[in-house]
Design an enzyme around this catalytic site. Structure first.
Site, PDB file in Angstrom:
ATOM      1  N   ASN A  42      -7.285   8.417  14.603  1.00 39.15           N
ATOM      2  CA  ASN A  42      -7.636   9.090  13.342  1.00 39.15           C
ATOM      3  C   ASN A  42      -6.312   9.569  12.796  1.00 39.15           C
ATOM      4  O   ASN A  42      -5.341  10.613  13.226  1.00 39.15           O
ATOM      5  CB  ASN A  42      -8.448  10.163  13.426  1.00 39.15           C
ATOM      6  N   LEU A  43      -5.956   9.421  11.545  1.00 40.63           N
ATOM      7  CA  LEU A  43      -4.728   9.746  11.017  1.00 40.63           C
ATOM      8  C   LEU A  43      -5.041  10.860   9.762  1.00 40.63           C
ATOM      9  O   LEU A  43      -6.116  11.066   9.283  1.00 40.63           O
ATOM     10  CB  LEU A  43      -3.750   8.643  10.231  1.00 40.63           C
ATOM     11  N   GLY A 100       0.968  -1.160  -0.156  1.00 40.61           N
ATOM     12  CA  GLY A 100       0.056   0.193   0.116  1.00 40.61           C
ATOM     13  C   GLY A 100       0.843   1.242   0.030  1.00 40.61           C
ATOM     14  O   GLY A 100       0.712   2.354   0.574  1.00 40.61           O
ATOM     15  N   GLY A 116      -0.582   4.982  -0.488  1.00 38.96           N
ATOM     16  CA  GLY A 116      -1.551   5.498   0.249  1.00 38.96           C
ATOM     17  C   GLY A 116      -0.828   6.522   1.402  1.00 38.96           C
ATOM     18  O   GLY A 116       0.202   6.541   1.248  1.00 38.96           O
ATOM     19  N   SER A 130      -7.127  -0.032  12.993  1.00 41.15           N
ATOM     20  CA  SER A 130      -8.020   1.151  13.246  1.00 41.15           C
ATOM     21  C   SER A 130      -8.551   1.255  14.626  1.00 41.15           C
ATOM     22  O   SER A 130      -8.857   0.075  15.013  1.00 41.15           O
ATOM     23  CB  SER A 130      -8.883   1.433  12.109  1.00 41.15           C
ATOM     24  N   SER A 131      -8.707   2.310  15.049  1.00 34.78           N
ATOM     25  CA  SER A 131      -9.243   2.380  16.422  1.00 34.78           C
ATOM     26  C   SER A 131     -10.687   2.156  16.355  1.00 34.78           C
ATOM     27  O   SER A 131     -11.326   2.071  17.574  1.00 34.78           O
ATOM     28  CB  SER A 131      -9.199   3.748  16.991  1.00 34.78           C
ATOM     29  N   CYS A 132     -11.058   1.926  15.135  1.00 34.85           N
ATOM     30  CA  CYS A 132     -12.931   1.544  15.173  1.00 34.85           C
ATOM     31  C   CYS A 132     -13.117   0.425  15.534  1.00 34.85           C
ATOM     32  O   CYS A 132     -14.280  -0.184  15.674  1.00 34.85           O
ATOM     33  CB  CYS A 132     -13.341   2.100  13.827  1.00 34.85           C
ATOM     34  N   HIS A 138     -12.296  11.165   5.509  1.00 28.65           N
ATOM     35  CA  HIS A 138     -12.403  11.452   7.076  1.00 28.65           C
ATOM     36  C   HIS A 138     -12.593  12.760   7.256  1.00 28.65           C
ATOM     37  O   HIS A 138     -12.372  13.788   6.603  1.00 28.65           O
ATOM     38  CB  HIS A 138     -11.084  10.662   7.835  1.00 28.65           C
ATOM     39  N   LYS A 181     -11.090  -5.397  10.280  1.00 25.33           N
ATOM     40  CA  LYS A 181      -9.706  -5.045  11.103  1.00 25.33           C
ATOM     41  C   LYS A 181      -9.419  -5.834  12.054  1.00 25.33           C
ATOM     42  O   LYS A 181      -8.675  -6.488  12.274  1.00 25.33           O
ATOM     43  CB  LYS A 181      -9.789  -3.330  11.396  1.00 25.33           C
ATOM     44  N   GLY A 220       1.105   4.169   3.915  1.00 23.98           N
ATOM     45  CA  GLY A 220       2.441   3.587   3.154  1.00 23.98           C
ATOM     46  C   GLY A 220       3.430   4.549   2.580  1.00 23.98           C
ATOM     47  O   GLY A 220       4.432   4.324   2.912  1.00 23.98           O
ATOM     48  N   TYR A 264     -16.403  -2.413   8.351  1.00 22.49           N
ATOM     49  CA  TYR A 264     -14.866  -1.915   8.218  1.00 22.49           C
ATOM     50  C   TYR A 264     -14.206  -2.477   9.533  1.00 22.49           C
ATOM     51  O   TYR A 264     -12.991  -3.093   9.413  1.00 22.49           O
ATOM     52  CB  TYR A 264     -14.613  -0.475   7.938  1.00 22.49           C
TER      53      TYR A 264
END
Length: 346
Positions: free
Chosen positions: A190-191, A11, A14, A132-134, A204, A165, A17, A161
């Site tokens: 969140n990035l 990746g 992205g 991911s924190s989700c 996002h 993960k 990446g 999603y």
């Protein structure tokens, strides 16, 4: 990893990446392979100053459809990477998750399953999976600890999603238990930052707000309308900090990783964040000020808020010796500057 290790960044085109590749190049790693899906990425995303440049000679890029098992198997068999950063994913904000739930779960499960299994089959020394924190329950205690995984119901708007993960984490754990692999995972908050997605249908919240405020200013609008009530709290991590954390974790000594990541049933992952959160209202005000928009901020409570609060407990990573260095104000200034520079080039 040593400077000559064969390192694969899955990746590479992205946001995450490309940041990992920038970090590796800055540290002198000279045998890096990156994968991309649709289009060959511009070399500027791998440079620190976004200036025109040739593709770094230490970096080789190859197009691979990660959702096709045979393609991934063939790629790994040919390249034989020693270390793998699994940063490829289909990602998006609330609107994208609500609109394309089937693609979010199918694409991510396929990417993860194909890559992790191929890494096992080809004797990869270490793999770092980016989650991911989700993954945490909608109403998890705050701040969220690694042990809170699977202790409650997920946020409905991004459940497909999140389940993908979670499956990636559990796949790493299962392969470690059964095959003795050394697969680890990181759960970033969140990035945002260079090479982010600013498409209003898929972005996002932070990049979407940057675009909204900039366009409102350019068009002379008197207000910017934002989904929800503005009261949910979110934590934000600049992507170059995230990349630094990933390389730090990949380079941890064997004894530390044995205790921290490979002592089942202890989680094989660690949270990555700042440990500080802000309301969406505060975030919007920060961006408004940086971009110089003089109109009003209006919230639309008929639209979903998502999870009320998402703050990670980052004590585990701090105990290992890493913490973030780029605060939200500085990060927003950097992200806005990158976005405006890209707009000027078009």
């Amino acid at each position: 990893m040593n400077k000559n290790s064969k390192i694969l960044v899955v990746g590479a085109s992205g946001m995450v990446g490309s940041a990992i590749i920038r970090k590796l190049l800055s540290l002198g790693y000279n045998n890096i392979i990156g994968t991309y899906n649709a289009h060959m990425p511009d070399s500027t995303i791998f440079t620190q100053d976004d200036s025109p440049a040739d593709m770094p000679k230490e970096l080789k890029l190859e197009r691979v459809d990660l959702t096709v098992q045979a393609a991934v198997n063939s790629f790994f068999s040919d390249k034989k990477p020693e270390y793998v950063f699994l940063a490829a994913a289909r990602v998006g904000g609330i609107h994208a998750n609500n609109t394309y739930p089937a693609q979010f779960i199918h694409n991510n499960l396929a990417i993860q399953s194909n890559t992790i299994h191929a890494a096992y089959q080809n004797g990869v020394d270490r793999l770092l999976f980016l989650g991911s924190s989700c993954i945490y329950p909608k109403l998890a205690p705050q701040p969220m600890k690694e042990e809170h995984l699977l202790t409650g119901l997920l946020e409905p708007t991004n459940e497909p999603y999140a389940i993908a993960k979670i499956a990636g984490i559990k796949m790493c754990e299962a392969y470690n238990r059964q095959y003795g692999t050394r697969f680890m995972a990181v759960m970033p908050t969140n990035l945002y930052g260079p090479n982010d997605n600013f498409d209003l249908d898929n972005a996002h919240v932070l990049p979407a707000l940057i675009r909204k405020f900039h366009e409102a200013k350019m068009e002379g609008k008197k207000e910017v309308v934002i989904w929800g009530t503005g009261t949910p709290k979110r934590e934000f991590l600049y992507v170059d900090d995230m990349a630094d954390a990933c390389v730090f974790i990949m380079n941890l000594e064997e004894e530390i990783t044995n205790d921290m990541f490979f002592s089942y049933p202890a989680p094989c992952f660690v949270n990555v964040g700042t440990g500080i959160d802000f309301t969406i209202m505060e975030l919007a005000q920060h961006i408004q000020k940086v971009l110089g928009f003089e109109g009003k901020i209006v919230f639309d409570p008929s639209k979903p808020d998502g999870t009320p609060r998402k703050l990670l407990d980052v004590s585990k990573l701090r105990h290992l010796g890493w913490q973030s260095t780029i605060g939200l104000k500085t990060g927003i200034e950097k992200a806005c500057a990158w976005y405006l520079k890209k707009k000027q080039k078009k």
